[in-house]
Design a protein around this motif. Structure first.
Motif, mmCIF file in Angstrom:
data_model
loop_
_atom_site.group_PDB
_atom_site.id
_atom_site.type_symbol
_atom_site.label_atom_id
_atom_site.label_comp_id
_atom_site.label_asym_id
_atom_site.label_seq_id
_atom_site.Cartn_x
_atom_site.Cartn_y
_atom_site.Cartn_z
ATOM 1 N N LEU A 1 -6.744 4.353 -1.671
ATOM 2 C CA LEU A 1 -5.840 3.852 -0.635
ATOM 3 C C LEU A 1 -6.111 4.453 0.737
ATOM 4 O O LEU A 1 -5.722 3.880 1.751
ATOM 5 C CB LEU A 1 -4.387 4.150 -1.019
ATOM 6 C CG LEU A 1 -3.863 3.488 -2.292
ATOM 7 C CD1 LEU A 1 -2.491 4.050 -2.637
ATOM 8 C CD2 LEU A 1 -3.812 1.980 -2.130
ATOM 9 N N ILE B 1 0.843 -1.202 0.000
ATOM 10 C CA ILE B 1 0.000 0.000 0.000
ATOM 11 C C ILE B 1 0.876 1.249 0.000
ATOM 12 O O ILE B 1 0.624 2.192 -0.753
ATOM 13 C CB ILE B 1 -0.978 -0.015 1.193
ATOM 14 C CG1 ILE B 1 -2.037 -1.106 0.973
ATOM 15 C CG2 ILE B 1 -1.630 1.346 1.405
ATOM 16 C CD1 ILE B 1 -2.905 -1.401 2.182
ATOM 17 N N LYS C 1 -6.679 0.170 4.455
ATOM 18 C CA LYS C 1 -6.641 1.583 4.050
ATOM 19 C C LYS C 1 -5.661 2.346 4.943
ATOM 20 O O LYS C 1 -5.492 2.032 6.119
ATOM 21 C CB LYS C 1 -8.025 2.239 4.190
ATOM 22 C CG LYS C 1 -9.118 1.589 3.373
ATOM 23 C CD LYS C 1 -9.086 2.059 1.950
ATOM 24 C CE LYS C 1 -10.301 1.520 1.204
ATOM 25 N NZ LYS C 1 -10.446 2.155 -0.084
ATOM 26 N N ALA D 1 -8.233 5.875 3.997
ATOM 27 C CA ALA D 1 -9.473 5.710 4.763
ATOM 28 C C ALA D 1 -10.255 7.019 4.702
ATOM 29 O O ALA D 1 -9.665 8.096 4.588
ATOM 30 C CB ALA D 1 -9.150 5.355 6.210
ATOM 31 N N ASP D 2 -11.569 6.934 4.768
ATOM 32 C CA ASP D 2 -12.404 8.144 4.730
ATOM 33 C C ASP D 2 -12.009 9.140 5.814
ATOM 34 O O ASP D 2 -12.059 10.343 5.608
ATOM 35 C CB ASP D 2 -13.887 7.787 4.877
ATOM 36 C CG ASP D 2 -14.438 7.097 3.639
ATOM 37 O OD1 ASP D 2 -13.839 7.218 2.551
ATOM 38 O OD2 ASP D 2 -15.477 6.425 3.775
ATOM 39 N N TYR E 1 1.002 4.059 -2.840
ATOM 40 C CA TYR E 1 0.735 5.447 -2.449
ATOM 41 C C TYR E 1 1.775 6.388 -3.057
ATOM 42 O O TYR E 1 1.440 7.387 -3.700
ATOM 43 C CB TYR E 1 0.741 5.522 -0.916
ATOM 44 C CG TYR E 1 0.756 6.900 -0.310
ATOM 45 C CD1 TYR E 1 -0.430 7.544 0.031
ATOM 46 C CD2 TYR E 1 1.956 7.539 -0.018
ATOM 47 C CE1 TYR E 1 -0.417 8.802 0.628
ATOM 48 C CE2 TYR E 1 1.981 8.791 0.575
ATOM 49 C CZ TYR E 1 0.792 9.418 0.890
ATOM 50 O OH TYR E 1 0.815 10.655 1.482
ATOM 51 N N ILE F 1 -10.404 12.347 4.069
ATOM 52 C CA ILE F 1 -9.848 12.051 2.754
ATOM 53 C C ILE F 1 -9.768 13.282 1.843
ATOM 54 O O ILE F 1 -8.777 13.482 1.145
ATOM 55 C CB ILE F 1 -10.642 10.890 2.101
ATOM 56 C CG1 ILE F 1 -9.869 10.296 0.926
ATOM 57 C CG2 ILE F 1 -12.034 11.334 1.703
ATOM 58 C CD1 ILE F 1 -10.433 8.982 0.440
ATOM 59 N N VAL G 1 -1.783 1.443 8.490
ATOM 60 C CA VAL G 1 -2.860 0.879 7.679
ATOM 61 C C VAL G 1 -3.828 0.142 8.593
ATOM 62 O O VAL G 1 -3.423 -0.620 9.475
ATOM 63 C CB VAL G 1 -2.285 -0.082 6.611
ATOM 64 C CG1 VAL G 1 -3.392 -0.780 5.848
ATOM 65 C CG2 VAL G 1 -1.357 0.677 5.674
#
Length: 120
Positions: free
Chosen positions: A29, A10, A101, A31-32, A14, A46, A97
């Motif tokens: 990738l 990840i 995410k 998280a909200d 990124y 995000i 992570v």
């Protein structure tokens, strides 16, 4: 078959996406409720995080990774942040992570040259 990326993968994705200006991949990738804190500011969520990445991305030329260390859901990437407005800035980035995410990012570097470049 579902393939789950490791935290290291990840992080690699990124940085490759950011360098390429691929903000759609970056969105996937993060998280909200990603939480970012760095030398140039903070971002909650995000949309704020992407806005910050886009802003610095306007001057980004390349990311020269020196080393990446991963342990479980945590990854530290040491790299030179190369921009069009300042000499390369040695930078440390830690990300955590959670559920596949990126949930938290912390970045540290000496921002003086970059800030001077932005003011020119």
């Amino acid at each position: 078959m579902t393939t789950t990326m490791t935290a290291r993968e990840i992080a690699e994705t990124y940085f490759a996406a950011w360098q390429a200006g691929d903000f759609e991949t970056l969105r996937g990738l993060l998280a909200d409720d990603v939480d970012f804190a760095g030398a140039l500011g903070t971002a909650s969520g995000i949309d704020e995080a992407l806005a910050g990445l886009k802003g610095l991305g306007q001057a980004l030329e390349k990311i020269e990774v020196r080393v990446r260390v991963a342990e479980g859901d945590d990854v530290i990437t040491w790299f030179d942040l190369c921009t069009s407005i300042a000499p390369p800035a040695p930078t440390a980035n830690w990300m955590h992570v959670d559920n596949g995410k990126i949930a938290r990012i912390r970045v540290t570097f000496d921002p003086r040259e970059l800030l001077a470049g932005f003011s020119r």
